[in-house]
Design an enzyme around this catalytic site. Structure first.
Site, PDB file in Angstrom:
ATOM      1  CG  HIS A 127      17.091  39.712  92.297  1.00  0.00           C
ATOM      2  ND1 HIS A 127      18.226  40.319  92.415  1.00  0.00           N
ATOM      3  CD2 HIS A 127      16.770  40.599  93.577  1.00  0.00           C
ATOM      4  CE1 HIS A 127      18.708  40.938  93.387  1.00  0.00           C
ATOM      5  NE2 HIS A 127      17.603  41.112  94.449  1.00  0.00           N
ATOM      6  CG  ASP A 157      20.107  39.758  89.413  1.00  0.00           C
ATOM      7  OD1 ASP A 157      19.878  39.742  88.798  1.00  0.00           O
ATOM      8  OD2 ASP A 157      20.647  40.101  90.976  1.00  0.00           O
ATOM      9  N   GLY A 229      16.257  44.032 100.740  1.00  0.00           N
ATOM     10  CA  GLY A 229      16.254  45.550  99.544  1.00  0.00           C
ATOM     11  C   GLY A 229      17.211  46.580  99.893  1.00  0.00           C
ATOM     12  CG  ASN A 230      20.696  47.591 101.834  1.00  0.00           C
ATOM     13  OD1 ASN A 230      20.554  47.542 102.897  1.00  0.00           O
ATOM     14  ND2 ASN A 230      20.943  48.975 101.319  1.00  0.00           N
ATOM     15  CB  SER A 231      18.750  43.002  95.821  1.00  0.00           C
ATOM     16  OG  SER A 231      18.654  43.039  97.064  1.00  0.00           O
ATOM     17  N   GLY A 287      34.720  29.435  72.320  1.00  0.00           N
ATOM     18  CA  GLY A 287      34.209  28.150  71.839  1.00  0.00           C
ATOM     19  C   GLY A 287      34.744  27.360  72.113  1.00  0.00           C
ATOM     20  CB  VAL A 288      37.267  26.259  74.465  1.00  0.00           C
ATOM     21  CG1 VAL A 288      38.055  25.933  73.072  1.00  0.00           C
ATOM     22  CG2 VAL A 288      37.400  27.500  74.838  1.00  0.00           C
ATOM     23  CB  ILE A 290      37.503  25.828  80.110  1.00  0.00           C
ATOM     24  CG1 ILE A 290      36.385  27.018  80.549  1.00  0.00           C
ATOM     25  CG2 ILE A 290      38.381  26.412  78.518  1.00  0.00           C
ATOM     26  CD1 ILE A 290      36.972  28.170  80.382  1.00  0.00           C
TER      27      ILE A 290
END
Length: 498
Positions: A127, A157, A229-231, A287-288, A290
């Site tokens: 982001h 992310d 801003g730490n992201s 392919g399930v 759940i």
């Protein structure tokens, strides 16, 4: 004699006072001040942490009043009010008045990242760079270098960038995030409020947090100050190893509230390797569909204690079907890893190499079975399917049977048409639900189709009533229903018999 006696009486008091003063002046233990190694960690890795600067062109809103026309100063920043006033006053010329300017404008934003390879490879949050026209890496000494996007993974992310280094680089070393313990000290370095490299410290508050940000959530929680801003910045252990990537935590003020989250280094390492190698993620696919195993479902399936991931549906084209996995199976172990809840299975399958053959242990009708599955590849356009909830439609009521707080009817052609139920769906249709019943609380609704009761197929309301009566005689506390929606998507629902 009297003076000597008085002095002897005062001596214990003086001694106690001196002891008290000495105790008060004694230095606090090191644990009260935090660990001694934080400064060493910061000095060791600070040059490997960078700021990520992005810019993009956006369409201005009518009248020139949109914030998109201004540089994106993080909310809560001490500079926010200054920039708001500045741009408000300059709109339309003198006095802040005049004609509207609807021309596209450039906007800027800042985040954090860290160098993982001396060739100039940087990791940050997706982001932070999403929709950017231009990305720049700003090093700790202020050097600004244009960067290119290598690849992104929206589900975790994460993004990988590449830039041409002007000199030898300090590189972050990956640590083992699985070894973190509650209470361990951690150090966060990032770019809060666009102020540049900033160091904060705290402890690991919790592990394996699911904050509903993606299908593979497994965050640690820390009380180290993490602000806007730490992201994308790194979280280090006291050996200077990167063990998590910081992710944003919204707060009313935009500042730290003592709760921050970070993605584990184990996940980051796998994502970075694949993005560098392929430019995309290649995740394993079982392919399930759940769902969780509640206490009621566990009691119905004779599973003690409640655990695992309940298979509600099997994709006809997926790897699970030829391996023999069936709806109603409960996956309790995958490739040697215990499965306590559905999220565990989702994460482990995604992290397993495409094409690998693995052992899957399931509980079927109270007995464990081991099946071998060769994993396929999860395509990006595949989405988690959720059963749709339909609203009741006014119409003439067909002949119904009452059971479990439900009005039940045979699945006729007219009912298929009314509720738009596919021809492939077989079972008994729900035409009404008693208010306040357990069925209503479990979100059963008109148009749902009951396919199985206690893992036995049913075709009429009488079948269901008979099965329910027998379970009550057997002393069962709940009954497990396999329910289909109009499109044939299945889910399990446990209803109380008491």
């Amino acid at each position: 004699m009297t003076a000597t006696l008085a002095l002897s009486r005062l001596r214990p008091i003086v001694t106690a006072a001196v002891f008290a003063v000495g105790w008060a002046l004694a230095p606090a233990p090191a644990s009260a001040r935090g660990p001694e190694g934080i400064a060493d960690v910061a000095e060791k890795v600070i040059d490997a942490v960078v700021n990520i600067s992005t810019s993009q062109t956006v369409e201005a809103k009518g009248g020139g009043e949109g914030r998109g026309a201004n540089p994106q100063v993080p909310p809560g920043s001490p500079f926010e009010e200054f920039f708001d006033d500045f741009f408000k006053n300059r709109r339309g010329g003198p006095g802040g008045r005049g004609g509207a300017d609807n021309s596209p404008r450039r906007t800027n934003s800042l985040g954090s990242g860290f160098i993982v390879d001396d060739s100039g490879v940087v990791v940050t949050n997706n982001h932070v760079i999403a929709d950017a026209d231009e990305i720049n890496v700003i090093m700790n000494d202020g050097t600004k270098i244009k960067a290119e996007l290598v690849g992104v993974d929206k589900k975790t992310d994460l993004a990988v960038l590449k830039f041409k280094p002007p000199r030898p680089l300090t590189v972050v070393k990956f640590g083992d995030s699985d070894k973190l313990r509650l209470g361990d000290w951690v150090v966060a370095i990032g770019n809060p409020f666009s102020l540049g490299g900033t160091v904060t410290a705290g402890i690991v508050s919790a592990k394996n947090r699911d904050i509903s940000s993606g299908p593979y959530d497994s965050y640690i929680q820390t009380d180290a100050a993490i602000n806007r801003g730490n992201s994308g910045g790194p979280l280090f252990n006291l050996d200077g190893e990167m063990i998590r990537v910081l992710t944003p935590m919204t707060s009313p003020s935009g500042g730290s509230i003592g709760i921050g989250f970070a993605v584990p280094s184990k996940t980051v390492a796998g994502v970075v390797d694949q993005l560098r190698q392929f430019g995309e993620l290649r995740r394993g696919w079982l392919g399930v569909r759940i769902q969780g195993v509640t206490d009621e479902i566990a009691e119905s399936l004779n599973i003690k204690p409640a655990r695992g991931a309940l298979v509600a549906g099997v994709d006809d084209k997926g790897p699970a079907k030829p391996a023999g996995i069936e709806p109603g199976d409960v996956v309790v172990k995958f490739d040697g890893h215990d499965i306590k809840e559905p999220k565990d299975l989702s994460r482990i399958v995604a992290d397993t190499a495409v094409g690998k053959e693995v052992d899957v242990i399931v509980i079927r009708k109270g007995q464990e079975q081991t099946l071998k599955v060769k994993l396929g590849r999860l395509e990006d356009n595949e989405k988690v399917q959720q059963a749709a909830i339909k609203k009741d439609e006014p119409a003439e009521k067909p002949q119904t049977q009452k059971a479990l707080g439900l009005d039940l009817a045979a699945l006729s052609k007219d009912l298929r048409t009314r509720y738009k139920i596919k021809d492939s769906v077989k079972g008994v249709i729900v035409t009404g639900v008693d208010q306040g019943s357990d069925a209503a609380e479990k979100r059963l609704s008109a148009g749902d189709v009951i396919v199985e009761v206690a893992q036995e197929a049913v075709t009429s309301g009488a079948d269901i009533k008979k099965r329910v009566d027998q379970l009550k005689k057997d002393g069962k506390k709940s009954v497990l229903l396999l329910v289909s929606n109009a499109d044939g998507e299945l889910r399990f629902v446990a209803l109380s018999l008491q």
